[in-house]
Design a protein around this motif. Sequence first.
Motif, PDB file in Angstrom:
ATOM      1  N   LEU A  51       0.698  -1.052   0.005  1.00 38.77           N
ATOM      2  CA  LEU A  51       0.108  -0.018   0.161  1.00 38.77           C
ATOM      3  C   LEU A  51       0.845   1.325  -0.252  1.00 38.77           C
ATOM      4  CD1 LEU A  51      -2.642  -1.121   2.630  1.00 38.77           C
ATOM      5  CD2 LEU A  51      -2.952  -1.127   0.285  1.00 38.77           C
ATOM      6  N   ASP A  73       2.182   3.584  -3.478  1.00 35.83           N
ATOM      7  CA  ASP A  73       1.585   4.625  -4.079  1.00 35.83           C
ATOM      8  C   ASP A  73       2.248   5.746  -3.690  1.00 35.83           C
ATOM      9  OD1 ASP A  73       0.116   3.196  -5.734  1.00 35.83           O
ATOM     10  OD2 ASP A  73      -1.576   3.000  -3.946  1.00 35.83           O
ATOM     11  N   ASN A  74       2.743   5.909  -2.359  1.00 34.22           N
ATOM     12  CA  ASN A  74       3.060   7.181  -1.722  1.00 34.22           C
ATOM     13  C   ASN A  74       4.835   7.552  -2.330  1.00 34.22           C
ATOM     14  OD1 ASN A  74       1.001   7.245  -0.068  1.00 34.22           O
ATOM     15  ND2 ASN A  74       2.154   6.203   1.694  1.00 34.22           N
ATOM     16  N   GLY A 107       5.501   6.884  -5.820  1.00 37.09           N
ATOM     17  CA  GLY A 107       5.081   7.076  -7.074  1.00 37.09           C
ATOM     18  C   GLY A 107       5.417   5.545  -7.674  1.00 37.09           C
ATOM     19  N   PRO A 143       3.968   2.006  -8.803  1.00 32.57           N
ATOM     20  CA  PRO A 143       2.608   1.208  -9.052  1.00 32.57           C
ATOM     21  C   PRO A 143       2.577  -0.149  -8.148  1.00 32.57           C
ATOM     22  CG  PRO A 143       3.982   0.799 -10.983  1.00 32.57           C
ATOM     23  CD  PRO A 143       4.642   1.808 -10.082  1.00 32.57           C
ATOM     24  N   ARG A 144       1.463  -0.346  -7.543  1.00 31.42           N
ATOM     25  CA  ARG A 144       1.421  -1.461  -6.611  1.00 31.42           C
ATOM     26  C   ARG A 144       1.495  -2.776  -7.416  1.00 31.42           C
ATOM     27  NH1 ARG A 144      -3.443  -2.287  -2.844  1.00 31.42           N
ATOM     28  NH2 ARG A 144      -1.974  -3.792  -2.421  1.00 31.42           N
ATOM     29  N   GLU A 145       1.386  -2.880  -8.721  1.00 25.16           N
ATOM     30  CA  GLU A 145       1.351  -3.963  -9.495  1.00 25.16           C
ATOM     31  C   GLU A 145       2.913  -4.459  -9.285  1.00 25.16           C
ATOM     32  OE1 GLU A 145      -1.998  -1.990 -10.585  1.00 25.16           O
ATOM     33  OE2 GLU A 145       0.052  -1.181 -10.419  1.00 25.16           O
TER      34      GLU A 145
END
Length: 357
Positions: free
Chosen positions: A304, A307-308, A310, A312-314
């Motif tokens: 999580l 995202d902070n 920059g 992608p979580r992918e």
Amino acid sequence: MGHLRGKLLPPALAIVFSLLLCGVALIISGANPLSAFGAMVTQVGKGTTFVDILNSTGIYYVAALAVAIGFQMNLFNIGVEGQYRVAAVVAAVVGGSIALPTGIHTLVIIIVAAIAGAAWAAIPAILKVTRGVNEVISTIMMNGLAIGLSAYLIRRDVFGELRGNNIRTAEIPESGWMPGISFGGSGTMFGFIFVAIALGIGYWIMMNKTRFGFELRASGESSTAASAGGVNSKKMVLVAMLLSGAIAGLISLPELLGRDHTFSLNFTAGIGFSGIAIALLGRNHPGGIAFGALLWAFLDKSGLALDNVGVPREIVTIMQGSIVLSVVVAYEVVRRFELASEQRRVGRELGTVGGAA
């Protein structure tokens, strides 16, 4: 020492390879790998992340145990996903429609979930032993049926009820809840985690200290040899699938009894497939599975934070997939290396004997 190396080296190599692969992917995308991995580690100490990781670890652990039982019998129970889905909705319906004393109510829900999971697994098991139907094909089809059945059972004209914009089953009374351990603002740990630990201990005892476990492993290694030794291989297939389904039926209970208390459209899906990957990573050993479940939960929850920074979580999905892929390759590489080492050792000993003669 060699046996321990064969157990620990492959997953270690797999994790290192996965980190390197993800690092390369991050560099190509223009991100800083150290910042990304650092953000994931520091996320553990923020908010409810640590407790969320523990809760997810328990859920993943139960899922992987269900898969591992099938693997021990050389069965690929890919239907764990459908088995726990059906068990969840049946347990929620039964739990929300009865009133029993505290403790007994919870126990009844657990038993119902296990029976429902076993019953759903019984269909491909019976097809396997009576008609020779491959369990991979039949359980995949059963997964699709489970989605349709669960959707039907929570219809408003069946067992569902509309609450806001969500359709769900009736809420389980508080007498059926399983209390957890509160850490204040950091969240509440599911009480079912202790049941998961007990299942892991029971699994180890069953596989290593009982005749049933020996016959299960023997049948998985060679059903022909096991049959020659007096083991009914068809019976073992049936029992292994039923037991795997019963454990799979418990996967949703940490959330059902500890947080949600109902089955709804927001039901958590995909845990059964994650259990397959974790069982492979842990090599069907309860300790290895625990490590794999913890790693999987860490990647899920700490991702999580990406995202902070920059990123992608992918990238987490890439890491999880590369770990599974590389651990399979690593085990084969280590197995061949150890086999070659053993052949050289035997060759030297035979050469020494021959020289002495």
